[in-house]
Design a protein around this motif. Sequence first.
Motif, PDB file in Angstrom:
ATOM      1  N   ASP A 370       0.817  -1.221   0.000  1.00 37.53           N
ATOM      2  CA  ASP A 370       0.000   0.000   0.000  1.00 37.53           C
ATOM      3  C   ASP A 370       0.848   1.268   0.000  1.00 37.53           C
ATOM      4  OD1 ASP A 370      -2.283  -1.555   0.093  1.00 37.53           O
ATOM      5  OD2 ASP A 370      -2.486  -1.424   2.277  1.00 37.53           O
ATOM      6  N   ARG A 371       2.171   1.107  -0.060  1.00 37.84           N
ATOM      7  CA  ARG A 371       3.123   2.226  -0.072  1.00 37.84           C
ATOM      8  C   ARG A 371       3.046   3.059   1.197  1.00 37.84           C
ATOM      9  NH1 ARG A 371       3.193   4.353  -6.409  1.00 37.84           N
ATOM     10  NH2 ARG A 371       3.717   2.308  -7.310  1.00 37.84           N
ATOM     11  N   ILE A 372       2.908   2.379   2.301  1.00 37.97           N
ATOM     12  CA  ILE A 372       2.941   3.054   3.602  1.00 37.97           C
ATOM     13  C   ILE A 372       4.388   3.432   3.922  1.00 37.97           C
ATOM     14  CG2 ILE A 372       2.587   2.706   6.084  1.00 37.97           C
ATOM     15  CD1 ILE A 372      -0.004   3.052   4.480  1.00 37.97           C
ATOM     16  N   THR A 373       4.605   4.645   4.415  1.00 39.42           N
ATOM     17  CA  THR A 373       5.968   5.095   4.732  1.00 39.42           C
ATOM     18  C   THR A 373       6.294   4.975   6.212  1.00 39.42           C
ATOM     19  OG1 THR A 373       5.180   7.381   4.943  1.00 39.42           O
ATOM     20  CG2 THR A 373       6.038   6.696   2.795  1.00 39.42           C
ATOM     21  N   VAL A 374       5.277   5.110   7.076  1.00 42.09           N
ATOM     22  CA  VAL A 374       5.468   5.013   8.527  1.00 42.09           C
ATOM     23  C   VAL A 374       4.380   4.118   9.089  1.00 42.09           C
ATOM     24  CG1 VAL A 374       5.593   6.259  10.728  1.00 42.09           C
ATOM     25  CG2 VAL A 374       6.429   7.352   8.639  1.00 42.09           C
ATOM     26  N   MET A 375       4.794   3.193   9.978  1.00 40.18           N
ATOM     27  CA  MET A 375       3.818   2.304  10.616  1.00 40.18           C
ATOM     28  C   MET A 375       3.789   2.607  12.106  1.00 40.18           C
ATOM     29  SD  MET A 375       1.731  -0.068   9.580  1.00 40.18           S
ATOM     30  CE  MET A 375       0.809  -1.529  10.065  1.00 40.18           C
ATOM     31  N   PHE A 376       2.586   2.908  12.615  1.00 40.66           N
ATOM     32  CA  PHE A 376       2.415   3.244  14.022  1.00 40.66           C
ATOM     33  C   PHE A 376       1.958   2.027  14.828  1.00 40.66           C
ATOM     34  CE2 PHE A 376       2.077   7.401  12.028  1.00 40.66           C
ATOM     35  CZ  PHE A 376       2.754   8.225  12.915  1.00 40.66           C
TER      36      PHE A 376
END
Length: 658
Positions: A370-376
């Motif tokens: 999904d082209r996520i750059t930061v995962m919380f």
Amino acid sequence: MSGLCGIIKFDGSPVDRAEVERMAARAAHRGPHGIHYYYQAGVGLACLSMDPTSDGTGACRPVVAGGERVVFVADARLDNRDECQQWGSQAAVISSGTSQDGALPIDAELMLGALLADGERRPGRLVGDYAYALWDAERLELRLSRDAMGMRSLYYRVELGRVLFATEVKQILAANNAPRRLNEQAVAWHLAGMQTPPGCVFYEGIEEVKPGEEVLINMLGHVRQRTVWHPDPDKRIRYRDEREYAEHFRELIVDAMRCRLRARGRVGVSLSGGMDSGTIATVAGWLVERGESTSKVCAYSWAFNEFFGCDERENSYRMADRYGIPIHEIPAEETRPLVNDAAHEPDEDDPFMMMYQAFVSRGLSTAAADRITVMFYGDRGDMICGNFLSDIPGMLSAGLISQAYRELLLLSRIHGQSRISSVSRYILRPTIASVVPPRVISKYRRKVLWLRLLAARKDDIHAHQLRAGPGGRVGMHVRNSFLDRAKLPLQDPIYAAAAVWKQAAVRQRYICIFAPFLTRGLIYNERECAKYGIEYSDPWSDRRIAEFILACPQHYVNRATEPKRIARRAMQGIMPDDAIRSARKTSPSPLYEEALRNQAYAKVMQLITNSCCKERGYIDEVMLQKKFSDFVHGKTPYFDIWSIISLEKWLKKYWCQL
């Protein structure tokens, strides 16, 4: 997350570039935005850049100052940029040599400016997640440091005439002639509840920079360690109205999210239906709704279709729907522990693995697509404001008599204790512990245990049960002969560090927040995220939040009658009311236990039969198999075998074949 590695040679002779490149290659996945090398006399450095920021300020590259007298590298997200820029304006002009005209200074440039302005005090005033290395060619001194909450890792090895440092242990192992010797004390810590303390590495000769520490190494190879930040045990916050604590906490958690939403593109949240991840998701959505962030938020949640008691989707959707956050459901039954070997591969650095690693990996692979750059993640949330910690003495001191009585009754029911036992456990003991210095109590307990141990010296099993400190936590299947040679201390370092806190409840909160198991879990998650090109972030692991919580009366932070009281009250108006009311602590342990008894049973038996742990003298395999069999057949409700499983998989992959 970005990555670092380097070699410093004190005699000024050239560094082997191929050696630095090999070190960088072992963590090449940390450099999707480029690997920047720097060489000068006696210095070879590499910065592996993974920059998730929208303005380029998170780039990782070498920074120099003073005509290259000082060179600085940092894997960092700096949260107090304005302060650092003000401090650094009084220092020498900094130039990285690679900044574009009109570009904002990167975090590493601001950090170096602050450190040059006041190298003794400034490290403790840097706020954010970071690890850095500063080489001062004039003083012939290397400085290594790590953020207070341990969100970035940094290791080093001092050899004759040179120092090696890196983000990951495996990078140091890639250097010329780096020895591979197993540290058995670290193994013993792992078997004692996976509570390996900071600074304890599984490879002899390699050291870890501890959270909140700066390590100084001079040209003679002498190492000096100093603490640059720790929470103030004398700090107290006292408000007239309880609502002010919640308002203060809300300001802190919102600001922590703002700092971490300097993101390029979309961000992800590992969302359950509880307060920890729910706070992150709803605050992120709230900031977007207010126009304070442009990062689109996506959520990744477990979907339990068989273990309905573990499923929290109903509350997850309450939170996500309020802000239009899409949820990607990950079928829990497809991520059963140990069923898929490829999803449970240990890292070379250490044997620490999550039993739910398959879910973490599945979530990250989906997020990467999904082209996520930061995962919380909300990893530290439970320890910050939950974890069943109660403070009835504090409630009584505040005059909350009826509330304290209800708290005591509920705790009695939860733990199945009589009222007299509950009074002793929750009122008398904490009160005594707040008055009598912890070192006195600890010394008394050690003496009693030592005398009982001497009396039981002929009974090996009985002696095993009477071990003091971390040795007393290991299972009966761990051999006493191994524990004797591992020489675990009589007290966990975390308990010694907590002794400066006078009130028992605050002391317990400190131990929760800085628990070694939690710190290892954070580093594990950071490594996993980096493998997918995603930055790991946990807003609960903000030192400003930790400092505030430790200064608060603990009965306002958490109660048995209202778990995570301060968080629930702080989120009013941000998180939907019905979501706050429904948020609860749910454990996915039935998925793990069912896998051990059924789908993964044969694999577990294979791991604990003719094992590396047995070969090295760590365990009594017959006793281990008996205890596991009792668990499988329901004779015991729970058996902690994960420390053995994770250690065995690690030994088999990286040691037994050597």
